[in-house]
Write a protein that holds these residues in place. Structure first.
Motif, short mmCIF file in Angstrom:
data_model
loop_
_atom_site.label_atom_id
_atom_site.label_comp_id
_atom_site.label_asym_id
_atom_site.label_seq_id
_atom_site.Cartn_x
_atom_site.Cartn_y
_atom_site.Cartn_z
N LEU A 446 0.82 -1.21 0.00
CA LEU A 446 0.00 0.00 0.00
C LEU A 446 0.86 1.26 0.00
CD1 LEU A 446 -2.81 -0.99 2.54
CD2 LEU A 446 -2.98 -0.84 0.05
N SER A 447 1.97 1.24 0.71
CA SER A 447 2.86 2.41 0.72
C SER A 447 3.44 2.66 -0.67
CB SER A 447 3.98 2.19 1.73
OG SER A 447 3.47 1.98 3.03
N CYS A 448 3.87 1.61 -1.34
CA CYS A 448 4.44 1.79 -2.68
C CYS A 448 3.38 2.26 -3.67
CB CYS A 448 5.06 0.48 -3.16
SG CYS A 448 6.54 -0.01 -2.26
N LEU A 449 2.14 1.75 -3.54
CA LEU A 449 1.08 2.19 -4.44
C LEU A 449 0.73 3.65 -4.22
CD1 LEU A 449 -0.95 1.41 -6.61
CD2 LEU A 449 -2.51 0.65 -4.79
N SER A 450 0.67 4.08 -2.97
CA SER A 450 0.41 5.50 -2.71
C SER A 450 1.56 6.38 -3.18
CB SER A 450 0.17 5.70 -1.20
OG SER A 450 1.32 5.34 -0.45
N GLY A 451 2.80 5.89 -3.04
CA GLY A 451 3.93 6.64 -3.57
C GLY A 451 3.89 6.77 -5.08
N GLN A 452 3.45 5.72 -5.76
CA GLN A 452 3.30 5.82 -7.21
C GLN A 452 2.26 6.84 -7.59
OE1 GLN A 452 2.83 1.42 -7.89
NE2 GLN A 452 4.13 1.84 -9.65
N MET A 453 1.14 6.86 -6.87
CA MET A 453 0.08 7.82 -7.17
C MET A 453 0.58 9.26 -7.02
SD MET A 453 -2.60 6.15 -8.02
CE MET A 453 -3.17 4.45 -7.96
N LEU A 454 1.32 9.50 -5.95
CA LEU A 454 1.85 10.85 -5.75
C LEU A 454 2.85 11.21 -6.84
CD1 LEU A 454 1.91 13.32 -3.87
CD2 LEU A 454 3.77 12.21 -2.60
N TYR A 455 3.65 10.25 -7.24
CA TYR A 455 4.65 10.50 -8.29
C TYR A 455 3.97 10.79 -9.62
CZ TYR A 455 8.80 9.75 -11.20
OH TYR A 455 9.83 9.89 -12.10
N TYR A 456 2.90 10.06 -9.93
CA TYR A 456 2.21 10.28 -11.20
C TYR A 456 1.62 11.68 -11.31
CZ TYR A 456 2.40 5.18 -11.80
OH TYR A 456 2.81 3.89 -11.93
N SER A 457 1.25 12.25 -10.19
CA SER A 457 0.64 13.59 -10.24
C SER A 457 1.66 14.68 -10.56
CB SER A 457 -0.04 13.90 -8.91
OG SER A 457 0.92 13.96 -7.85
N PHE A 458 2.95 14.35 -10.52
CA PHE A 458 3.98 15.36 -10.78
C PHE A 458 4.86 14.98 -11.97
CE2 PHE A 458 3.10 15.92 -6.21
CZ PHE A 458 2.80 17.27 -6.20
N LEU A 459 4.32 14.29 -12.95
CA LEU A 459 5.09 13.96 -14.14
C LEU A 459 5.51 15.23 -14.85
CD1 LEU A 459 3.16 10.92 -15.66
CD2 LEU A 459 5.11 10.90 -14.11
N TRP A 460 6.71 15.21 -15.44
CA TRP A 460 7.21 16.41 -16.09
C TRP A 460 7.73 16.16 -17.51
CZ3 TRP A 460 9.63 13.65 -12.30
CH2 TRP A 460 10.88 13.10 -12.61
N SER A 461 7.86 14.90 -17.90
CA SER A 461 8.40 14.64 -19.23
C SER A 461 7.85 13.32 -19.73
CB SER A 461 9.93 14.61 -19.19
OG SER A 461 10.47 14.37 -20.48
N TRP A 462 8.17 13.00 -20.99
CA TRP A 462 7.64 11.78 -21.61
C TRP A 462 8.26 10.51 -21.02
CZ3 TRP A 462 11.14 8.63 -24.17
CH2 TRP A 462 12.38 9.21 -24.48
N TRP A 463 9.41 10.60 -20.38
CA TRP A 463 10.07 9.43 -19.82
C TRP A 463 9.97 9.36 -18.30
CZ3 TRP A 463 13.58 10.76 -16.15
CH2 TRP A 463 14.08 12.06 -16.20
N SER A 464 9.40 10.38 -17.66
CA SER A 464 9.47 10.49 -16.20
C SER A 464 8.66 9.42 -15.48
CB SER A 464 8.98 11.88 -15.77
OG SER A 464 7.67 12.13 -16.27
N VAL A 465 7.77 8.70 -16.17
CA VAL A 465 6.97 7.69 -15.49
C VAL A 465 7.76 6.41 -15.26
CG1 VAL A 465 6.04 6.59 -17.57
CG2 VAL A 465 4.65 6.67 -15.49
N LEU A 466 8.83 6.20 -15.99
CA LEU A 466 9.54 4.92 -15.95
C LEU A 466 10.13 4.59 -14.58
CD1 LEU A 466 11.31 5.01 -19.44
CD2 LEU A 466 9.17 3.91 -18.79
N PRO A 467 10.77 5.52 -13.86
CA PRO A 467 11.32 5.14 -12.54
C PRO A 467 10.28 4.64 -11.55
CG PRO A 467 12.29 7.21 -13.30
CD PRO A 467 11.17 6.90 -14.23
#
Length: 597
Positions: A446-467
């Protein structure tokens, strides 16, 4: 080779591996890109959410019902072959659905890779608030240096990732637009002049366009049309006439998409459930059920290969197979082709031909067990909420990536990265569960899934989702391993499989369906970034509640086998009557001739 060909385990496992591999390629060829295709048709986020929610709802309840009927009437192979054969043709119905605006088709097929006309997203058209991040999100940051970007005064990051440049920003240009002019003829004239420098011709190779998408067609507003289209630029026809035509087109596009998707899902949904039940019973009858647990790897490998391969083929064959239609039609052609291959494999799929007598109240026992155990209730809410949060990724992450310039090849690689990470992490499954315990592994997921959600809201480039996709190994793999281990530990004898099917099917599928329905309206009312941030907050709150309640529940009783054996030895009687009650002694006393008989 087994003496009885009906129970040839080696052959059955080879066919099952191939079937799982082909079905993985089949599912990944179209399912991750389905919402992108609906976006190309011109449907906004609420309509896409309704379509996807209906799809998940059918899968949740229709598949178990069909599997039950097929088992009761011994028609599993007929249903399996019929579902695969029907899905071959039903999937192609989606290609026949006309887009809302035919001018927004595959315009890059003219050989010049020209940019498609920019369409205002529904959240902008409703409110009239325009920012450089929202307008430039549909344009390649590297190809639009003439449009300088500017951060909002509130500190919001520019979604396109462009730096500050000289000149007037797009936000300032649109700040002069009145709120009630958006969607009107006059507002369309003004906005089309502002957007004119963006829609310039860009040259590039197909592989470059596959990696970085230039000016994707954004979803159309319900009741609105594309800027620069004849309906908006022709003032003589009037705004009301254009709006009526757009509403009529939207209604037909949505209804045809809904009918095609419902018919397709009714035919395709029973395949996985029927195949899994048949294979498990086949292997369980010969005490080889442990090999069933290892077949999921082949499906993940097929999905990894299918999502990347189909994305690469789509960039090359879209113009050849569908030059005038919306982008993404090649996914449905690929799905039909791979379904035909799965149909051929299903002819040899292992299905038991005996009529096994089993108690028919296992599902009722599993449901009563779920209602009476607080740990299972807590686990059920966790799975339901996980499904609702995961639906936002399945439905709208590719939209978010497309708005930042990602092509389908990058999207497919991001999915494959998470699947391969889950396969690699499986080697440490037992170590992870032993070190963290089942509750700790659920908390980690659950912690990793919530961290992914927060990260997705701050995407900045076409490759930024990969990490962030690396965390999918924990948010999906480790979480479900812990859920499965908890279900096996808390279930009674004979209810393990029905209870596990209830968690993976009804609870997770119900959460995914509800999340799809709600998520579309959240995107329309707010934004994609707000949807992911809200999902992150909800997961963190539930994680805190889950851990706090878990500590207050009564601890599981651990069986002390040494004391149990000592007590059993003390109660053992040397009398003839006591020995007759011991089934082991009774079995050993039987003559060998009785065993043979």
């Amino acid at each position: 080779m087994s003496a009885n060909p009906q129970w040839d385990i080696s052959r059955a496992l080879r066919v099952a591996r191939l079937f799982h591999l082909v079905c993985g390629v089949r599912d990944a060829s179209v399912t991750p890109f389905l919402t992108l295709y609906l976006r190309q048709l011109g449907l906004a986020a609420p309509w896409v959410g309704i379509l996807m929610g209906t799809k998940h709802l059918i899968t949740t309840f229709w598949a178990p019902f069909c599997a039950f009927l097929a088992k009761s009437y011994q028609k599993r192979r007929v249903l399996l072959i019929g579902s695969l054969l029907g899905s071959v043709g039903a999937s192609l119905l989606m290609v026949l659905v006309p887009p809302l605006d035919k001018d927004l088709g595959n315009s890059s097929c003219d050989g010049s890779h020209s940019v498609t006309p920019t369409v205002l997203p529904p959240e902008l058209a409703l409110t009239g608030n325009f920012t450089s991040a929202q307008l430039l999100a549909s344009n390649d940051p590297a190809e639009t240096p003439s449009i300088p970007a500017k951060r909002r005064s509130t500190g919001t990051r520019d979604a396109s990732g462009l730096g500050q440049g000289p000149g007037e920003s797009v936000q300032e240009s649109f700040s002069q637009l009145p709120r009630n002019s958006v969607g009107s003829v006059e507002g369309a004239r003004i906005a089309s002049k502002v957007l004119q420098p963006i829609t310039s011709t860009v040259k590039g190779t197909p592989w470059e366009s596959a990696l970085k998408r230039v000016s994707p067609a954004l979803p159309l507003l319900a009741g609105g049309t594309a800027l620069g289209s004849p309906a908006n630029l022709s003032a003589g026809k009037g705004d009301s006439g254009a709006r009526d035509l757009s509403l009529e087109g939207l209604r037909w596009t949505f209804l045809l998409s809904l009918g095609s998707m419902v018919f397709w899902e009714l035919l395709a949904a029973p395949v996985e459930k029927v195949a899994d039940d048949s294979l498990f019973e086949y292997l369980d009858f010969v005490d080889a059920a442990d090999r069933y647990r290892k077949l999921w790897v082949w499906k993940l490998l097929g999905m990894s290969a299918g999502v990347c391969g189909m994305a690469a083929l789509a960039g090359q064959l879209d113009c050849f197979l569908s030059p005038s239609g919306p982008r993404g039609a090649v996914h449905f052609y690929g799905y039909s082709l791979v379904s035909t291959l799965a149909l051929l494999v299903s002819i040899f799929f292992p299905i038991p031909v005996y009529r096994r007598q089993e108690p028919r109240h296992k599902a009722v026992r599993a449901l009563s067990l779920l209602e009476g155990d607080p740990r299972l209730i807590l686990l059920a809410f966790t799975v339901f909420l996980t499904g609702a949060a995961s639906s936002t990724v399945q439905n709208f992450l590719f939209w978010h990536m497309e708005d930042h310039g990602s092509g389908e090849l990058v999207m497919g690689f991001s999915v494959a990265l998470g699947l391969l990470g889950e396969i690699l992490l499986h080697a440490f499954k037992m170590t992870l569960l032993r070190k963290l315990s089942r509750v700790g592994a659920i908390g980690l997921g659950l912690s990793c899934l919530s961290g992914q959600m927060l990260y997705y809201s701050f995407l900045w480039s076409w490759w930024s989702v990969l990490p962030a996709q690396i965390l999918s190994a924990f948010s999906n793999g480790a979480l479900w391993w812990a859920v499965g281990a908890s279900v096996e530990a808390l279930a009674t004898r004979g209810t393990e499989r029905p209870l596990s099917a209830m968690f993976r099917g009804h609870l997770y599928g119900g959460g995914t369906s509800l999340g799809s329905f709600v998520g579309g309206f959240v995107v329309k009312r707010f934004s994609l970034a707000m949807l992911y941030q809200a999902s992150c907050v909800a997961l963190l709150l539930w994680l805190a509640l889950f851990l706090s309640v878990q500590t207050r529940l009564p601890q599981e009783r651990k069986i002390n086998y040494s004391k149990l054996l000592a007590a059993e030895a003390g109660d053992t009687s040397d009398s003839e009557q006591g020995m007759e009650r011991d089934w082991l002694v009774k079995a050993m006393r039987e003559k060998p001739s009785d065993w043979k008989g």
